[in-house]
Structure formats: structure tokens, C-alpha cells
Design a protein around this motif. Structure first.
Motif, PDB file in Angstrom:
ATOM      1  N   LEU A   1       0.823  -1.207   0.000  1.00 28.17           N
ATOM      2  CA  LEU A   1       0.000   0.000   0.000  1.00 28.17           C
ATOM      3  C   LEU A   1       0.860   1.260   0.000  1.00 28.17           C
ATOM      4  N   ALA A   2       1.940   1.229   0.787  1.00 26.45           N
ATOM      5  CA  ALA A   2       2.846   2.385   0.834  1.00 26.45           C
ATOM      6  C   ALA A   2       3.526   2.598  -0.512  1.00 26.45           C
ATOM      7  N   ALA A   3       3.919   1.500  -1.153  1.00 27.69           N
ATOM      8  CA  ALA A   3       4.570   1.597  -2.461  1.00 27.69           C
ATOM      9  C   ALA A   3       3.595   2.120  -3.517  1.00 27.69           C
ATOM     10  N   PHE A   4       2.332   1.718  -3.409  1.00 33.83           N
ATOM     11  CA  PHE A   4       1.316   2.226  -4.332  1.00 33.83           C
ATOM     12  C   PHE A   4       1.086   3.716  -4.095  1.00 33.83           C
ATOM     13  N   ARG A   5       1.009   4.099  -2.829  1.00 30.85           N
ATOM     14  CA  ARG A   5       0.881   5.529  -2.515  1.00 30.85           C
ATOM     15  C   ARG A   5       2.037   6.321  -3.120  1.00 30.85           C
ATOM     16  N   ASP A   6       3.245   5.811  -2.966  1.00 31.17           N
ATOM     17  CA  ASP A   6       4.410   6.513  -3.503  1.00 31.17           C
ATOM     18  C   ASP A   6       4.328   6.662  -5.013  1.00 31.17           C
ATOM     19  N   ARG A   7       3.824   5.623  -5.676  1.00 29.99           N
ATOM     20  CA  ARG A   7       3.731   5.666  -7.137  1.00 29.99           C
ATOM     21  C   ARG A   7       2.660   6.645  -7.618  1.00 29.99           C
ATOM     22  N   VAL A   8       1.494   6.620  -6.996  1.00 29.93           N
ATOM     23  CA  VAL A   8       0.456   7.551  -7.457  1.00 29.93           C
ATOM     24  C   VAL A   8       0.825   8.989  -7.101  1.00 29.93           C
ATOM     25  N   THR A   9       1.582   9.158  -6.031  1.00 32.53           N
ATOM     26  CA  THR A   9       2.049  10.499  -5.688  1.00 32.53           C
ATOM     27  C   THR A   9       3.084  10.977  -6.703  1.00 32.53           C
ATOM     28  N   GLU A  10       4.018  10.088  -7.037  1.00 28.08           N
ATOM     29  CA  GLU A  10       5.056  10.429  -8.012  1.00 28.08           C
ATOM     30  C   GLU A  10       4.460  10.724  -9.383  1.00 28.08           C
ATOM     31  N   HIS A  11       3.435   9.961  -9.752  1.00 29.99           N
ATOM     32  CA  HIS A  11       2.838  10.088 -11.088  1.00 29.99           C
ATOM     33  C   HIS A  11       1.526  10.868 -11.067  1.00 29.99           C
ATOM     34  N   ARG A  12       1.329  11.615 -10.005  1.00 27.16           N
ATOM     35  CA  ARG A  12       0.087  12.374  -9.849  1.00 27.16           C
ATOM     36  C   ARG A  12      -0.203  13.267 -11.059  1.00 27.16           C
ATOM     37  N   SER A  13       0.777  14.043 -11.471  1.00 31.88           N
ATOM     38  CA  SER A  13       0.572  14.969 -12.593  1.00 31.88           C
ATOM     39  C   SER A  13       0.308  14.213 -13.888  1.00 31.88           C
ATOM     40  N   TYR A  14       1.018  13.089 -14.082  1.00 42.38           N
ATOM     41  CA  TYR A  14       0.836  12.298 -15.297  1.00 42.38           C
ATOM     42  C   TYR A  14      -0.569  11.699 -15.342  1.00 42.38           C
ATOM     43  N   LEU A  15      -1.032  11.147 -14.212  1.00 43.80           N
ATOM     44  CA  LEU A  15      -2.372  10.575 -14.164  1.00 43.80           C
ATOM     45  C   LEU A  15      -3.435  11.637 -14.419  1.00 43.80           C
TER      46      LEU A  15
ATOM     47  N   LEU B   1      -4.183   6.791 -23.278  1.00 39.21           N
ATOM     48  CA  LEU B   1      -4.193   5.728 -22.277  1.00 39.21           C
ATOM     49  C   LEU B   1      -5.308   5.996 -21.274  1.00 39.21           C
ATOM     50  N   ASP B   2      -5.921   4.924 -20.784  1.00 42.76           N
ATOM     51  CA  ASP B   2      -6.939   5.089 -19.758  1.00 42.76           C
ATOM     52  C   ASP B   2      -6.282   5.355 -18.406  1.00 42.76           C
ATOM     53  N   PRO B   3      -6.696   6.403 -17.697  1.00 43.45           N
ATOM     54  CA  PRO B   3      -6.090   6.719 -16.401  1.00 43.45           C
ATOM     55  C   PRO B   3      -6.250   5.606 -15.371  1.00 43.45           C
ATOM     56  N   GLY B   4      -7.439   4.998 -15.322  1.00 48.54           N
ATOM     57  CA  GLY B   4      -7.676   3.921 -14.364  1.00 48.54           C
ATOM     58  C   GLY B   4      -6.817   2.703 -14.631  1.00 48.54           C
ATOM     59  N   ALA B   5      -6.659   2.358 -15.896  1.00 47.28           N
ATOM     60  CA  ALA B   5      -5.775   1.239 -16.248  1.00 47.28           C
ATOM     61  C   ALA B   5      -4.332   1.580 -15.907  1.00 47.28           C
ATOM     62  N   THR B   6      -3.978   2.849 -16.033  1.00 47.83           N
ATOM     63  CA  THR B   6      -2.614   3.280 -15.736  1.00 47.83           C
ATOM     64  C   THR B   6      -2.332   3.195 -14.240  1.00 47.83           C
ATOM     65  N   SER B   7      -3.262   3.642 -13.414  1.00 46.84           N
ATOM     66  CA  SER B   7      -3.051   3.515 -11.968  1.00 46.84           C
ATOM     67  C   SER B   7      -3.104   2.057 -11.523  1.00 46.84           C
ATOM     68  N   THR B   8      -3.899   1.243 -12.191  1.00 51.54           N
ATOM     69  CA  THR B   8      -3.939  -0.185 -11.879  1.00 51.54           C
ATOM     70  C   THR B   8      -2.594  -0.837 -12.175  1.00 51.54           C
ATOM     71  N   ALA B   9      -1.964  -0.442 -13.261  1.00 47.48           N
ATOM     72  CA  ALA B   9      -0.634  -0.958 -13.573  1.00 47.48           C
ATOM     73  C   ALA B   9       0.363  -0.561 -12.483  1.00 47.48           C
ATOM     74  N   LEU B  10       0.213   0.628 -11.927  1.00 42.69           N
ATOM     75  CA  LEU B  10       1.066   1.048 -10.810  1.00 42.69           C
ATOM     76  C   LEU B  10       0.826   0.177  -9.582  1.00 42.69           C
ATOM     77  N   LEU B  11      -0.416  -0.223  -9.369  1.00 42.33           N
ATOM     78  CA  LEU B  11      -0.756  -1.089  -8.240  1.00 42.33           C
ATOM     79  C   LEU B  11      -0.028  -2.420  -8.333  1.00 42.33           C
ATOM     80  N   PHE B  12      -0.009  -3.002  -9.523  1.00 38.88           N
ATOM     81  CA  PHE B  12       0.661  -4.288  -9.705  1.00 38.88           C
ATOM     82  C   PHE B  12       2.178  -4.138  -9.741  1.00 38.88           C
ATOM     83  N   ASP B  13       2.660  -3.014 -10.211  1.00 41.91           N
ATOM     84  CA  ASP B  13       4.092  -2.746 -10.174  1.00 41.91           C
ATOM     85  C   ASP B  13       4.563  -2.692  -8.715  1.00 41.91           C
ATOM     86  N   ALA B  14       3.772  -2.046  -7.866  1.00 47.68           N
ATOM     87  CA  ALA B  14       4.111  -1.962  -6.446  1.00 47.68           C
ATOM     88  C   ALA B  14       4.076  -3.340  -5.792  1.00 47.68           C
ATOM     89  N   LEU B  15       3.095  -4.153  -6.150  1.00 48.86           N
ATOM     90  CA  LEU B  15       2.991  -5.496  -5.590  1.00 48.86           C
ATOM     91  C   LEU B  15       4.191  -6.346  -5.981  1.00 48.86           C
TER      92      LEU B  15
END
Length: 214
Positions: free
Chosen positions: A16-30, A194-208
Motif C-alpha cells: 500500500l505504501a509503495a502504491f501511494r508513492d507511485r500515485v504520488t510520483e505520477h500524480r501529474s501524469y495521471l 491511455l486510460d487513467p484507471g488502467a494506468t493507476s492499476t498498472a502502478l498497483l501491480f508494479d508496487a505489488l
């Protein structure tokens, strides 16, 4: 099953922390992606939601998966606007309910819990393959994870396969015409993004994958 081939509560929290870090880092891109075909708030919403999640989790550490992910899901539902809060909230609520009152999960249990989460997302959003939603990243990820597990892969190998399939699913949304959500209002103009939701989902699995590899 060795402890190195399970994910513990500490591992879930690190995910969860790694996912938070990713969505924070990619906030502007998303948000940039969402500005093209949505409400221009996906990055801000997810960053705010995951920050709230980690604050809640840190304030009252859980001892079981169902307890942890109930907190995660309810926090997202109440703190994230638009479709992201209910969808991601449902994902984590169903994940926790299926994982149950356990302190760790092996690969098969994790995949089963994630699959229940996806089923919850489908029930709420009515998305199917090709609709240009988070489903297009998550469904292939779980199919790849299940295939890897069936072939005898370790947890790390299975989540790496899921990560790669989620990224491919994300990329495959670019030429699609959206059939769900705000993007569907654009019709053919939704293609080429690119779909934003699919993009954040990819970040979720990258973190996992990162957490289970360590």
C-alpha cells in the motif's frame, strides 16, 4: 510453503505504501491522462486517497488482512471523489473479505482475493474487456498471475507476470474507444489516449511485484 513465498500483513502494508508513492510520483501524469478523456482529477484523487489510507493504517495497525483492507476500502470510498473512490474502495474491500482473518497469504490465496476484488469492480462499474477502464489492466494481470501459479511459479514470479500483463493491458487501452465512464461521452475522440484507471492499476501491480520480490 515457506514464509518467503507468502505476503504478510507487513508486506501488504508495504504494498500500500509503495502504491501511494507511485500515485504520488505520477500524480501529474495521471491527471494529464484524465484531462484528455475525463475530469482531470484522477491523479489528485488517488494521491489524496492513498495518503489518507496510509495515515489511517499507520494510526491503527491491523493484524489481519480483512481488517487492513476494510480500513483501506472504506477510507478510499470516503476520501476519493469521482469513480475512483468507489471502484478502488470496492476492490480492496472485496480483497480483504476474501483473504479473511489471516496474517499472511500465499500466491494462490492472494490471486483469489484479487480476483474477488476485480469481481467487485465489475459488479459496481459493469466494465468488460475493451471498455477502456481499469478492467483492461487488471483482468490480464490476474490471468497471467493464475497461469504462472498453475505452472509452479513462486509468489515473486507470479506477481512479476501480473505486473507485466497489467502494463501491457494499460498500453492496449490507448487505441480503444471508451465505452464506460466520462470518457465514453467523447466517443471516437477517446481513442489515442491511455486510460487513467488502467494506468493507476498498472502502478498497483508494479508496487505489488516490487514488494514480493524483496
Amino acid at each position: 510453503m515457506s514464509t518467503t513465498d507468502t505476503i504478510t500483513i507487513e508486506g501488504f502494508t508495504a504494498w500500500l505504501a509503495a502504491f501511494r508513492d507511485r500515485v504520488t510520483e505520477h500524480r501529474s501524469y495521471l491527471t494529464e491522462l484524465d484531462s484528455a478523456i475525463g475530469d482531470a482529477d484522477h491523479g489528485a484523487n488517488m494521491a489524496r486517497g492513498m495518503a489518507a489510507v496510509m495515515e489511517k493504517v499507520g494510526a491503527s495497525p491491523a493484524t489481519t488482512a480483512d481488517e487492513l483492507f476494510k480500513t483501506v476500502g472504506m477510507t478510499l470510498v470516503t476520501s476519493v471523489g469521482g469513480a475512483s473512490g468507489p471502484l478502488y474502495g470496492t476492490l480492496f474491500l472485496r480483497l480483504g473479505m476474501t483473504a479473511g482473518a489471516v496474517a499472511e497469504c500465499d500466491a494462490a490465496a492472494l490471486s483469489s482475493a484479487l480476483r474477488a476484488g476485480l469481481d467487485g469492480v465489475v459488479a459496481r462499474g459493469k466494465a468488460e474487456a475493451g471498455d477502456k477502464t481499469m478492467f483492461d489492466a487488471m483482468a490480464p494481470a490476474l490471468d497471467a498471475m493464475d497461469a504462472a501459479i498453475a505452472s509452479g511459479a513462486s509468489l515473486a514470479e507470479a506477481t512479476a507476470a501480473a505486473r507485466d500483463a497489467a502494463a501491457a493491458g494499460r498500453d492496449a487501452t490507448e487505441p480503444l474507444v471508451a465505452r464506460k465512464g466520462r470518457a465514453s461521452y467523447l466517443g471516437e475522440r477517446s481513442a489515442g489516449h491511455l486510460d487513467p484507471g488502467a494506468t493507476s492499476t498498472a502502478l498497483l501491480f508494479d508496487a505489488l511485484a516490487e514488494v514480493t520480490a524483496s
